[in-house]
Design an enzyme around this catalytic site. Structure first.
Site, mmCIF file in Angstrom:
data_model
loop_
_atom_site.group_PDB
_atom_site.id
_atom_site.type_symbol
_atom_site.label_atom_id
_atom_site.label_comp_id
_atom_site.label_asym_id
_atom_site.label_seq_id
_atom_site.Cartn_x
_atom_site.Cartn_y
_atom_site.Cartn_z
ATOM 1 N N ASP A 236 5.057 3.687 5.143
ATOM 2 C CA ASP A 236 3.717 3.900 5.693
ATOM 3 C C ASP A 236 3.031 2.616 6.125
ATOM 4 O O ASP A 236 3.230 1.550 5.556
ATOM 5 C CB ASP A 236 2.838 4.667 4.701
ATOM 6 C CG ASP A 236 2.844 4.077 3.287
ATOM 7 O OD1 ASP A 236 3.826 3.391 2.924
ATOM 8 O OD2 ASP A 236 1.879 4.307 2.549
ATOM 9 N N GLU B 234 3.444 4.917 -0.013
ATOM 10 C CA GLU B 234 3.333 3.890 -1.048
ATOM 11 C C GLU B 234 1.909 3.346 -1.114
ATOM 12 O O GLU B 234 1.390 3.070 -2.200
ATOM 13 C CB GLU B 234 4.314 2.748 -0.767
ATOM 14 C CG GLU B 234 4.357 1.680 -1.851
ATOM 15 C CD GLU B 234 3.250 0.639 -1.726
ATOM 16 O OE1 GLU B 234 2.770 0.147 -2.769
ATOM 17 O OE2 GLU B 234 2.840 0.323 -0.582
ATOM 18 N N GLU B 235 1.274 3.216 0.046
ATOM 19 C CA GLU B 235 -0.072 2.657 0.075
ATOM 20 C C GLU B 235 -1.086 3.550 -0.633
ATOM 21 O O GLU B 235 -2.163 3.091 -1.008
ATOM 22 C CB GLU B 235 -0.522 2.421 1.524
ATOM 23 C CG GLU B 235 0.297 1.394 2.287
ATOM 24 C CD GLU B 235 0.143 -0.023 1.756
ATOM 25 O OE1 GLU B 235 -0.692 -0.243 0.845
ATOM 26 O OE2 GLU B 235 0.857 -0.909 2.248
#
Length: 437
Positions: free
Chosen positions: A96, A163-164
């Site tokens: 991402d 992941e963010e």
């Protein structure tokens, strides 16, 4: 887009002879990988929306002969290559981008704009370098497929979403990552780094990255005219006292031998000079390594908020409200110490002692830690690969100026140096773990 080849040439000249065979394979793949990187960089996608990026990873893995499953945990990709008996090695890359408008001014810079799920119009950029992660993932897949005769075991390549947002690893695990696919004996990954020169490798045994919790505090009060504060219960004053008291959690309650951060990143209240509002809102980021310190901080925040509300004379129905979802957070990342030291020794042998250095842990967050958190039999390691172009790093050191950090709209890594280093390092580690002796 600036594509820097000088860093790679310098690294090749310094490469020990033992690394030449794999190093030459990486070098041969670099023109194609750089093209893939440029495409991924120009077309970033936000968390939960990594459809195009996942498609690129999936198509490449299918072409190489992997068994590929898409839409795992949302947009996640799992590519499996079974190559005889032996250990299972998981290699992860996150996919991402971030809601950041790129300001590097480089050719090939992202021009993507979207409206977020929260309704915000924003540019999108790979400001954390996940485009280098995905490209290296493809490089590892290619080299492992090409070298099947030299290893035995099962390779599980994971393209992870979100992941963010600290959610992607959890979503993939909940969608059966370890039940639908071979469960790993080892899990490895890397992250590009904005604090040291391109091509340098950093590693941290033990805790490497932190628990990350987001906490909201709604401070209630009784509003009124700014000229008559005695008729109100001012939530701005109360919220300010809470902000000050929160600082004692780290300075006076957590042991000096433990690490902790409590940062109030947002304070919103009021709309006019002469009106005392009836509400103030605080947003906090809370960082720790151990579960015990995490609980201590979160419990302390709730206690302080309530205590300050009582001291301000508020009734029970107007006490501050603390909101935190203790299940929705990014857990700390713990690198298995002995395994990390073993892999560091391997990397030092391959790249030379000067390029592989032990680093202190940081308070950033990374949900890679989830892949081994609940099963200590899985040996895990994430390492750093420096991305700062060598000339920029040298100039900054000379002038004493700050460099762009990760998440900065100005972050522009020396992508070829990052990709070549990470591809070779991850491939060497996987082949060592699954080597035929």
């Amino acid at each position: 887009m600036r594509i820097l080849w000088t860093g790679i040439a310098a690294l090749a000249l310094a490469m020990p002879a033992a690394a030449q065979t794999l190093g030459e394979q990486v070098k041969a793949e670099m023109p194609s990988l750089v093209d893939i990187y440029a495409d991924l960089h120009a077309h970033p996608e936000l968390s939960f929306h990594e459809v195009r990026s996942a498609g690129i990873l999936a198509a490449e893995a299918k072409r190489l002969g992997f068994e590929v499953t898409e839409k795992v945990g949302g947009t996640g990709v799992v590519a499996v290559m079974k190559n005889g008996p032996g250990p299972v090695v998981l290699v992860r890359a996150d996919m991402d981008g971030l809601p950041v408008t790129e300001q590097t001014g480089l050719p090939g810079a992202s021009k993507v704009r979207v409206t977020t799920d929260e309704g915000v119009d924003t540019g999108v950029m790979h400001a954390c370098g996940h485009d280098t992660h995905m490209t290296s993932w493809i490089g590892v897949a290619r080299l492992m497929a090409a070298n099947r005769a030299n290893w035995s075991g099962t390779l599980v390549m994971v393209g992870q979403p979100a992941e963010e947002r600290g959610a992607g690893a959890r979503m993939m695990l909940e969608d059966g990552l370890y039940t639908r696919f071979p469960k790993p004996d080892y899990a490895i990954a890397f992250h590009d780094a904005a604090q040291f020169p391109a091509g340098k490798i950093g590693y941290t045994p033990g805790y490497a990255l932190a628990n990350v919790d987001s906490v909201d505090i709604t401070v209630k009060g009784v509003g009124g005219h700014g000229a008559y504060p005695q008729t109100t219960r001012d939530p701005i004053v109360l919220a300010s006292r809470i902000v000050g008291a929160l600082q004692t959690l780290v300075s006076r309650e957590v042991s000096p031998l433990d690490s902790a951060v409590v940062t109030v990143g947002s304070f919103h209240a009021g709309a006019k000079h002469n009106i005392i509002p009836d509400e103030a809102k605080l947003q906090l980021t809370v960082r720790s390594y151990t579960d015990a310190v995490r609980d201590q901080l979160l419990d302390g925040i709730a206690r302080i908020a309530k205590g300050e509300g009582i001291a301000a004379g508020l009734p029970d129905n107007k006490l501050p409200v603390v909101t935190v979802d203790r299940d929705e957070y990014t857990p700390s990342t713990y690198n298995t110490p002995e395994f990390t030291e073993e892999m560091a020794t391997l990397l030092k042998t391959r790249f030379g002692e000067a390029r592989v250095v032990k680093m202190p842990p940081v308070m950033g967050g990374e949900d890679f830690g989830r892949f081994s958190r609940d099963d200590k039999s899985i040996k895990s390691m994430i390492f750093w690969v420096g991305g700062v172009p060598a000339d920029e790093y040298a100039a900054a050191q000379k002038d004493g100026r700050a460099l762009p950090s990760l998440h900065s709209p100005f972050w522009a890594p020396d992508a070829p140096a990052v990709i070549s280093t990470a591809t070779e390092a991850l491939t060497a580690m996987a082949m060592e773990l699954m080597g035929k002796g």
